[in-house]
Design an enzyme around this catalytic site. Structure first.
Site, PDB file in Angstrom:
ATOM      1  CE1 TYR A 160      13.515  30.784  17.541  1.00 54.01           C
ATOM      2  CE2 TYR A 160      15.165  32.427  16.952  1.00 54.01           C
ATOM      3  CZ  TYR A 160      13.907  31.861  16.779  1.00 54.01           C
ATOM      4  OH  TYR A 160      13.052  32.385  15.846  1.00 54.01           O
TER       5      TYR A 160
ATOM      6  CE1 TYR B  94      19.608  24.906  14.937  1.00 55.08           C
ATOM      7  CE2 TYR B  94      19.892  26.363  16.823  1.00 55.08           C
ATOM      8  CZ  TYR B  94      19.076  25.596  16.012  1.00 55.08           C
ATOM      9  OH  TYR B  94      17.745  25.532  16.276  1.00 55.08           O
TER      10      TYR B  94
ATOM     11  CB  CYS C 207      26.148  12.443  30.893  1.00 57.32           C
ATOM     12  SG  CYS C 207      26.139  12.713  32.660  1.00 57.32           S
ATOM     13  CD  GLU C 208      24.030  13.904  24.925  1.00 64.03           C
ATOM     14  OE1 GLU C 208      24.628  13.812  23.839  1.00 64.03           O
ATOM     15  OE2 GLU C 208      22.853  13.573  25.101  1.00 64.03           O
TER      16      GLU C 208
ATOM     17  CD  GLU D 267       5.542  35.532   9.856  1.00 62.93           C
ATOM     18  OE1 GLU D 267       6.454  34.677   9.869  1.00 62.93           O
ATOM     19  OE2 GLU D 267       4.531  35.400   9.157  1.00 62.93           O
ATOM     20  N   PRO D 268       9.359  39.181  13.091  1.00 59.69           N
ATOM     21  CG  PRO D 268       9.950  41.312  13.860  1.00 59.69           C
ATOM     22  CD  PRO D 268       8.825  40.541  13.227  1.00 59.69           C
TER      23      PRO D 268
HETATM   24  N1  LLP Z   1       8.341  33.282  11.018  1.00 64.52           N
HETATM   25  C1  LLP Z   1       8.465  31.981  10.772  1.00 64.52           C
HETATM   26  C2  LLP Z   1       7.487  31.317   9.922  1.00 64.52           C
HETATM   27  C3  LLP Z   1       9.538  31.258  11.324  1.00 64.52           C
HETATM   28  O1  LLP Z   1       9.664  29.968  11.056  1.00 64.52           O
HETATM   29  C4  LLP Z   1      10.478  31.919  12.152  1.00 64.52           C
HETATM   30  C5  LLP Z   1      11.601  31.198  12.755  1.00 64.52           C
HETATM   31  C6  LLP Z   1      10.293  33.294  12.392  1.00 64.52           C
HETATM   32  C7  LLP Z   1       9.216  33.947  11.804  1.00 64.52           C
HETATM   33  C8  LLP Z   1      11.230  34.089  13.266  1.00 64.52           C
HETATM   34  O2  LLP Z   1      12.504  34.110  12.734  1.00 64.52           O
HETATM   35  P1  LLP Z   1      13.649  35.029  13.382  1.00 64.52           P
HETATM   36  O3  LLP Z   1      13.266  36.467  13.155  1.00 64.52           O
HETATM   37  O4  LLP Z   1      13.722  34.704  14.812  1.00 64.52           O
HETATM   38  O5  LLP Z   1      14.874  34.653  12.642  1.00 64.52           O
HETATM   39  N2  LLP Z   1      16.304  27.802  16.742  1.00 64.52           N
HETATM   40  C9  LLP Z   1      17.032  28.467  15.689  1.00 64.52           C
HETATM   41  C10 LLP Z   1      16.153  29.430  14.914  1.00 64.52           C
HETATM   42  C11 LLP Z   1      14.921  28.777  14.324  1.00 64.52           C
HETATM   43  C12 LLP Z   1      14.031  29.747  13.587  1.00 64.52           C
HETATM   44  C13 LLP Z   1      12.737  29.111  13.230  1.00 64.52           C
HETATM   45  N3  LLP Z   1      11.800  29.966  12.575  1.00 64.52           N
HETATM   46  C14 LLP Z   1      18.238  29.168  16.291  1.00 64.52           C
HETATM   47  O6  LLP Z   1      18.428  29.105  17.493  1.00 64.52           O
HETATM   48  O7  LLP Z   1      19.024  29.777  15.572  1.00 64.52           O
END
Ligand code: LLP
Length: 428
Positions: A383, A329, A355-356, A286-287
């Site tokens: 994101y 983050y 305004c923050e 799930e990338p």
């Molecule tokens: N599968 C599940 C169950 C997840 O919770 C996530 C991400 C992914 C796959 C995909 O992960 P990735 O390959 O994108 O790392 N907003 C944060 C990242 C939150 C990720 C949440 N879950 C940021 O901007 O860094």
């Protein structure tokens, strides 16, 4: 100080040609002029090249790459991945509808997330999704109930929490004991026994996801060992596991980060699977970020240069509502000029109009920029737009997708009328 030659880390499809930042074969300045700013620009070639690394890694294996659409759920982006063979990882009823509109085969949809509602479960069952990744015992019981009421059996995996440190930011680390995600690996066998006994469920697989922006291989190898130990125990209990879902999480280069390439990572992981006798098992992943993060930039116009005793601020027209990652983050995104100037550069905090004090995009950046110049915020494919808000009644940015010389507007700029459409003013 002279401006150093700008670079966009990890973004070869956004490169300078004749002193101009290009998105593939299109000048970024032309796009900014035509479509206005803030503007997200995506390179389809960059997306397909990121996907190709995974596809190479899985050559000759039974594997399904389910793009985690939370990273960026624009329909054209989903279509690109779906048409290239991907399934989709969803986490809400809204994402399910988007996924269907993008034309994905429902059997290639994986439904993740800790808080699925009955309504969401019902719709997902009715359209025939491939698998629910269930995250708790109460969710198992509710899904069983919903499926029985529909006269269906829900395909499930349990998301197990392998208690592995992904060595990433605490807000995006999910595989440790203290996280809300998944079922503790010590409780997993009992949970599988429970699931296998429920008539509305059909156990299909096992799932784990340990975090995001992971830049090391070892947490994946450790998680795989734990998951395979569980597969062994679950199958010994007479419950067959058809597929193993290793989640997403692979990091990208934002600022000199050196995550393994997807194919190199999977070479090592598949070697472990082979060594433990699971090489022929169907793999699901799930990338999100690693497919889209470095396929996008956000272009913003410099409004003002405000010099002060302690700090210089470059005030731009993009803000934390467009690019929330720095505020949330303290994330680093490179910021580069679209048309670099020669001459002296200064040190600036690049900030937005919201305004923050938390509304900053980059701190202490060396830039030579004047009001009216365009800057590109790098690595903005993942994101950013998907987490954008309308805070301060700022319309969300427009998005364009570049393919070679072609440009497609894939989302219009949000107008104030768009924002007000659902509001009902008092009439007396
Ligand atoms: N599968 C599940 C169950 C997840 O919770 C996530 C991400 C992914 C796959 C995909 O992960 P990735 O390959 O994108 O790392 N907003 C944060 C990242 C939150 C990720 C949440 N879950 C940021 O901007 O860094």
């Amino acid at each position: 100080m002279t401006s150093p030659t700008p670079t966009l880390p990890g973004q070869p499809f956004f490169a300078y040609r004749n002193g101009q930042l290009m998105a593939e074969d299109v000048a970024v300045a032309d796009l900014a002029r035509t479509h206005g700013t803030p503007l997200f620009i995506y390179s389809q070639a960059a997306m397909l090249s990121a996907l190709a690394a995974y596809q190479r890694g899985f050559a000759g294996r039974q594997a399904l790459i389910c793009y985690a659409m939370k990273a960026n759920s624009n329909l054209a982006i989903l279509q690109t991945f779906v048409q290239a063979g991907c399934g989709l990882d969803i986490v809400s009823g809204g994402e399910l509808e988007r996924a269907l509109r993008a034309g994905v085969d429902p059997a290639k949809i994986i439904f993740s997330g800790v808080g699925k509602t009955r309504t969401e479960m019902r719709r997902a069952l009715q359209v025939g999704i491939g698998c629910f990744n269930v995250e708790s015992l109460p969710e198992l019981d509710v899904l069983n109930d919903v499926a029985i009421n529909l006269g269906l059996r829900a395909p499930i995996s349990l998301r197990v929490n392998p208690d592995v440190d992904a060595k990433t930011h605490p807000y995006i680390s999910t595989g440790l004991k203290g996280n809300k995600f998944g079922i503790a690996h010590t409780d997993a066998l009992a949970a599988y026994r429970h699931a296998a006994a429920l008539p509305g469920l059909h156990v299909k697989g096992i799932d784990c996801h340990i975090g995001s922006q992971i830049t090391e291989t070892s947490p994946y190898l450790d998680a795989m060992d734990r998951v395979l130990d569980l597969v062994q125990a679950i199958e010994a209990a007479g419950i067959p596991i058809e597929h193993i879902d290793f989640g997403g999480g692979l990091g990208i280069d934002y600022h000199g980060d050196t995550p393994p390439a997807a194919d190199a990572l999977w070479q090592q992981l598949l070697a472990k699977l082979d060594a433990r006798g699971y090489g022929q098992r169907k793999i699901v992943i799930e990338p999100g970020r690693s497919l889209i993060g470095n396929a996008g930039i956000c272009v913003t116009e410099v409004l003002y240069g405000k010099t002060g005793e302690a700090k210089n601020f470059l005030i731009v027209d993009a803000a934390m509502n467009d690019l929330p990652r720095p505020a949330m983050y303290e994330a680093y995104h490179a910021i580069v000029p679209v048309t670099p100037r020669t001459g002296e550069a200064s040190t600036w905090d690049v900030v937005g109009p919201v305004c923050e004090s938390g509304d900053w995009l980059g701190r202490d950046r060396t830039l030579n920029a004047q009001p009216g110049d365009w800057l590109a915020v790098a690595s903005a494919g993942a994101y950013c737009m998907s987490m954008a808000s309308t805070y301060n009644t700022r319309g969300r940015a427009a998005e364009v997708l570049v393919r070679g010389h072609q440009t497609h507007v894939i989302r219009e700029r949000e107008s104030t009328d768009d924002q007000l459409r659902l509001e009902r003013p008092l009439t007396d």
